[in-house]
Design a protein around this motif. Structure first.
Motif, PDB file in Angstrom:
ATOM      1  N   GLU A  12     -18.865  -5.173  -4.207  1.00 43.85           N
ATOM      2  CA  GLU A  12     -19.850  -5.248  -5.288  1.00 43.85           C
ATOM      3  C   GLU A  12     -21.073  -5.748  -4.538  1.00 43.85           C
ATOM      4  O   GLU A  12     -21.052  -6.463  -3.459  1.00 43.85           O
ATOM      5  CB  GLU A  12     -19.486  -6.391  -6.289  1.00 43.85           C
ATOM      6  N   THR A  13     -22.400  -4.971  -4.744  1.00 44.35           N
ATOM      7  CA  THR A  13     -23.501  -5.336  -4.101  1.00 44.35           C
ATOM      8  C   THR A  13     -24.603  -5.740  -5.218  1.00 44.35           C
ATOM      9  O   THR A  13     -24.423  -5.273  -6.168  1.00 44.35           O
ATOM     10  CB  THR A  13     -24.030  -4.081  -3.217  1.00 44.35           C
ATOM     11  N   GLY A  14     -25.748  -6.254  -4.570  1.00 47.31           N
ATOM     12  CA  GLY A  14     -26.855  -6.639  -5.293  1.00 47.31           C
ATOM     13  C   GLY A  14     -26.554  -8.105  -6.171  1.00 47.31           C
ATOM     14  O   GLY A  14     -25.220  -8.776  -5.911  1.00 47.31           O
ATOM     15  N   ASP A  15     -27.461  -8.600  -6.592  1.00 46.48           N
ATOM     16  CA  ASP A  15     -27.506  -9.815  -7.447  1.00 46.48           C
ATOM     17  C   ASP A  15     -26.895  -9.503  -9.058  1.00 46.48           C
ATOM     18  O   ASP A  15     -27.463  -8.641  -9.617  1.00 46.48           O
ATOM     19  CB  ASP A  15     -29.010 -10.163  -7.813  1.00 46.48           C
ATOM     20  N   VAL A  16     -25.992 -10.176  -9.270  1.00 43.55           N
ATOM     21  CA  VAL A  16     -25.118 -10.254 -10.701  1.00 43.55           C
ATOM     22  C   VAL A  16     -25.890 -10.501 -11.641  1.00 43.55           C
ATOM     23  O   VAL A  16     -26.735 -11.525 -11.537  1.00 43.55           O
ATOM     24  CB  VAL A  16     -23.718 -10.874 -10.529  1.00 43.55           C
ATOM     25  N   THR A  17     -26.261  -9.710 -12.614  1.00 47.24           N
ATOM     26  CA  THR A  17     -27.058  -9.962 -13.894  1.00 47.24           C
ATOM     27  C   THR A  17     -26.138 -10.238 -15.078  1.00 47.24           C
ATOM     28  O   THR A  17     -24.899  -9.250 -15.111  1.00 47.24           O
ATOM     29  CB  THR A  17     -28.070  -8.854 -14.163  1.00 47.24           C
ATOM     30  N   THR A  18     -26.335 -11.026 -16.181  1.00 49.58           N
ATOM     31  CA  THR A  18     -25.926 -11.160 -17.217  1.00 49.58           C
ATOM     32  C   THR A  18     -25.986  -9.945 -18.134  1.00 49.58           C
ATOM     33  O   THR A  18     -26.984  -9.599 -18.381  1.00 49.58           O
ATOM     34  CB  THR A  18     -26.040 -12.342 -18.048  1.00 49.58           C
ATOM     35  N   ASP A  38     -22.625  -1.627  -8.192  1.00 49.39           N
ATOM     36  CA  ASP A  38     -23.860  -1.571  -7.342  1.00 49.39           C
ATOM     37  C   ASP A  38     -25.030  -2.217  -8.453  1.00 49.39           C
ATOM     38  O   ASP A  38     -25.479  -1.518  -9.459  1.00 49.39           O
ATOM     39  CB  ASP A  38     -24.534  -0.319  -7.140  1.00 49.39           C
ATOM     40  N   TRP A  39     -25.415  -3.693  -8.244  1.00 47.72           N
ATOM     41  CA  TRP A  39     -26.315  -4.357  -9.421  1.00 47.72           C
ATOM     42  C   TRP A  39     -27.812  -3.999  -8.741  1.00 47.72           C
ATOM     43  O   TRP A  39     -28.192  -4.464  -7.819  1.00 47.72           O
ATOM     44  CB  TRP A  39     -26.118  -5.809  -9.212  1.00 47.72           C
ATOM     45  N   ARG A  40     -28.544  -3.382  -9.518  1.00 39.13           N
ATOM     46  CA  ARG A  40     -29.754  -3.198  -9.146  1.00 39.13           C
ATOM     47  C   ARG A  40     -30.824  -3.754 -10.276  1.00 39.13           C
ATOM     48  O   ARG A  40     -30.357  -4.542 -10.859  1.00 39.13           O
ATOM     49  CB  ARG A  40     -30.350  -1.741  -9.147  1.00 39.13           C
ATOM     50  N   THR A  62     -29.454  -3.084 -17.558  1.00 38.09           N
ATOM     51  CA  THR A  62     -29.456  -4.781 -17.590  1.00 38.09           C
ATOM     52  C   THR A  62     -30.417  -5.310 -18.357  1.00 38.09           C
ATOM     53  O   THR A  62     -30.424  -6.396 -18.401  1.00 38.09           O
ATOM     54  CB  THR A  62     -29.140  -5.137 -16.074  1.00 38.09           C
ATOM     55  N   SER A  63     -31.738  -4.531 -18.506  1.00 36.01           N
ATOM     56  CA  SER A  63     -32.699  -5.058 -19.162  1.00 36.01           C
ATOM     57  C   SER A  63     -32.566  -5.164 -20.629  1.00 36.01           C
ATOM     58  O   SER A  63     -31.987  -4.395 -21.277  1.00 36.01           O
ATOM     59  CB  SER A  63     -33.729  -4.156 -18.733  1.00 36.01           C
ATOM     60  N   ALA A  64     -32.987  -6.271 -21.233  1.00 35.89           N
ATOM     61  CA  ALA A  64     -32.837  -6.543 -22.518  1.00 35.89           C
ATOM     62  C   ALA A  64     -33.795  -5.691 -23.530  1.00 35.89           C
ATOM     63  O   ALA A  64     -33.488  -5.525 -24.518  1.00 35.89           O
ATOM     64  CB  ALA A  64     -33.187  -7.942 -23.081  1.00 35.89           C
ATOM     65  N   LEU A  65     -34.711  -5.040 -22.760  1.00 35.79           N
ATOM     66  CA  LEU A  65     -35.752  -4.023 -23.706  1.00 35.79           C
ATOM     67  C   LEU A  65     -35.141  -2.994 -23.673  1.00 35.79           C
ATOM     68  O   LEU A  65     -35.895  -1.971 -24.673  1.00 35.79           O
ATOM     69  CB  LEU A  65     -36.978  -4.145 -22.936  1.00 35.79           C
ATOM     70  N   THR A  66     -34.201  -2.268 -22.901  1.00 37.09           N
ATOM     71  CA  THR A  66     -33.456  -1.172 -23.229  1.00 37.09           C
ATOM     72  C   THR A  66     -32.884  -1.245 -24.452  1.00 37.09           C
ATOM     73  O   THR A  66     -32.135  -1.893 -24.753  1.00 37.09           O
ATOM     74  CB  THR A  66     -32.534  -0.981 -21.830  1.00 37.09           C
ATOM     75  N   GLN A  67     -33.000   0.135 -25.213  1.00 33.60           N
ATOM     76  CA  GLN A  67     -32.400   0.099 -26.257  1.00 33.60           C
ATOM     77  C   GLN A  67     -31.033   0.181 -26.219  1.00 33.60           C
ATOM     78  O   GLN A  67     -30.364   1.067 -25.434  1.00 33.60           O
ATOM     79  CB  GLN A  67     -32.899   1.558 -27.165  1.00 33.60           C
ATOM     80  N   GLU A  68     -30.256  -0.397 -26.992  1.00 39.40           N
ATOM     81  CA  GLU A  68     -28.764  -0.551 -27.027  1.00 39.40           C
ATOM     82  C   GLU A  68     -28.337  -0.304 -28.455  1.00 39.40           C
ATOM     83  O   GLU A  68     -28.831  -0.897 -29.691  1.00 39.40           O
ATOM     84  CB  GLU A  68     -28.209  -1.740 -26.698  1.00 39.40           C
TER      85      GLU A  68
END
Length: 421
Positions: free
Chosen positions: A304-310, A345-347, A411-417
């Motif tokens: 695992e790389t990068g900063d983990v995001t919720t 890979d957390w970007r 990981t962005s909340a603005l992305t349509q899900e």
């Protein structure tokens, strides 16, 4: 010049207003024939203001220019210009409306210059300048006169534009009502159409929920059976080599089957009773999944790389199911003797999940490779759909004996899900 179609009473009203303006202007008329001509011109533009706004604006400008060119004292009939500017904005075409807008500042400048330099007696402007105070006074009088003309000409044009907007809104609303009535008439019965639409929407929702449950059922059953088969094969081998290892294999088989049975019961309960969403797997359950696959003989190298995001619950479930399906495909169709690389890979904008495995050498008795979409079931299509519903994407590559699954989950909340209910 465009001529609008008016009702006879509208033409009669405009002519009557023009005659009334002419009568009201009589006390202010001078003995000059030019003042009478200007007044008649203003009466003409007032009577034409709704019939042909462009022609009325042209006549109004000709009258005003003739008045200033002959140094005639402004008459009360000049108020007809305000009515012409109103109708130019309210009923004229785009060019006439724009011409009316341009006429406001141009007319204000010309009117200010005319009454402050030619007809100075109208406002009593004294140009006897003896100091700075007199200069400031004259400039202030000019400014006040200009603002007065700007308001006198601009306000009618603005009111006409407002009337135009309201008329367009009313027409749009009427057209919408007509369209709705025609649609209801074409459908036959508005109430029946509404009920059918609600029923169709409910059927679609039920079908989507069943598809979601079918995908979950496929993931649970395929993964569990793959683990059970791998452990059973290992137990048969251990029975000949090391009988003491059979207990561990049977324990793994029992635990996997018990867990799969519980998940299948929950899914069947949702399908039968529509009880809503059950507790879903999350990223925290991945370690147990990886350990389960390792116990089945799969060598998993997780990094695992990068900063983990919720992540949201739906996106966590999508990641879990994609990893589960990828590892299960390796266990069923890949080369389990070689390690599987599982890379998180957390970007800054997305989580990239990359699963790299080795394919089996092609032979007559081997199963399809893990990326072969010719085999039946949900497989890669299900993984792609899960990634898409999470707002991301999934691609695969099969080359040089290596099969790579690359999933991107935002990981962005603005992305349509996309949520399926």
């Amino acid at each position: 010049m465009i001529v609008r179609r008016l009702a006879p009473y509208q033409v009669a009203v405009d002519i009557a207003l023009a005659v009334a303006l002419g009568i009201a202007s009589v006390p202010w008329l001078t003995r000059s024939d030019l003042s009478i001509v200007v007044t008649l011109g203003m009466m003409l533009c007032l009577s034409l203001r709704r019939l042909s706004p462009g022609l009325a604006l042209t006549v109004a400008w000709l009258g005003a220019v003739a008045e200033m060119a002959t140094l005639t004292t402004p008459q009360i009939s000049n108020l007809a210009i305000c009515a012409v500017l109103f109708t130019a904005a309210a009923y004229g075409g785009d060019r006439v409306k724009t011409a009316g807008l341009v006429s406001v500042p141009v007319g204000a400048v010309l009117g200010t210059l005319y009454v402050t330099t030619v007809q100075t007696e109208l406002f009593g402007i004294n140009y006897n300048i003896t100091g700075v105070t007199d200069i400031v006074r004259v400039l202030l009088q000019w400014g006040i006169t200009f603002l007065g003309f700007l308001g006198l000409l601009g306000l009618p044009w603005a009111l006409g534009l407002l009337t135009r907007s309201r008329s367009a809104e009313r027409m749009s609303r009427e057209a919408q009502l007509i369209a709705e009535r025609e649609a209801a008439r074409a459908e036959g019965d508005a109430a029946r159409a509404e009920r059918e639409a609600v029923r169709a929407e409910r059927d679609i929702a039920v079908e989507q929920e069943r598809n979601r449950i079918a995908r979950d059922m496929h993931d649970v059953v395929a993964h569990s059976l793959a683990v059970v088969i791998a452990q059973a094969d290992g137990a048969r081998y251990a029975a000949r080599v090391d009988p003491s290892g059979i207990d561990d294999a049977l324990g793994t088989i029992a635990g996997t089957a018990r867990e799969a049975l519980g998940e299948v019961r929950v899914l069947l309960g949702q399908l039968r009773h529509s009880q809503g969403e059950a507790p879903q797997q999350a990223l925290g359950d991945l370690e147990r999944l990886v350990e389960q696959m390792r116990a089945s003989g799969l060598v998993v190298d997780r990094r695992e790389t990068g900063d983990v995001t919720t992540l949201g619950s739906n996106r966590q479930l999508a990641v879990y199911r994609i990893v589960q399906e990828s590892l299960t495909n390796v266990l069923r169709h890949g080369d389990v003797a070689r390690p599987v690389e599982l890379w998180f890979d957390w970007r800054f904008d997305a989580l990239h999940v990359v699963v790299t495995s080795s394919t089996r050498p092609p032979d007559a008795e081997s199963d399809a490779a893990p990326g072969d979409e010719r085999r039946g079931g949900h497989g890669l299509d299900g993984m792609r759909e899960r990634a898409t519903l999470a707002g991301g994407s999934l691609t695969t590559q099969n080359a040089d004996g290596r099969f790579v699954v690359h999933a991107i989950v935002p990981t962005s909340a603005l992305t349509q899900e996309v949520r399926i209910r």
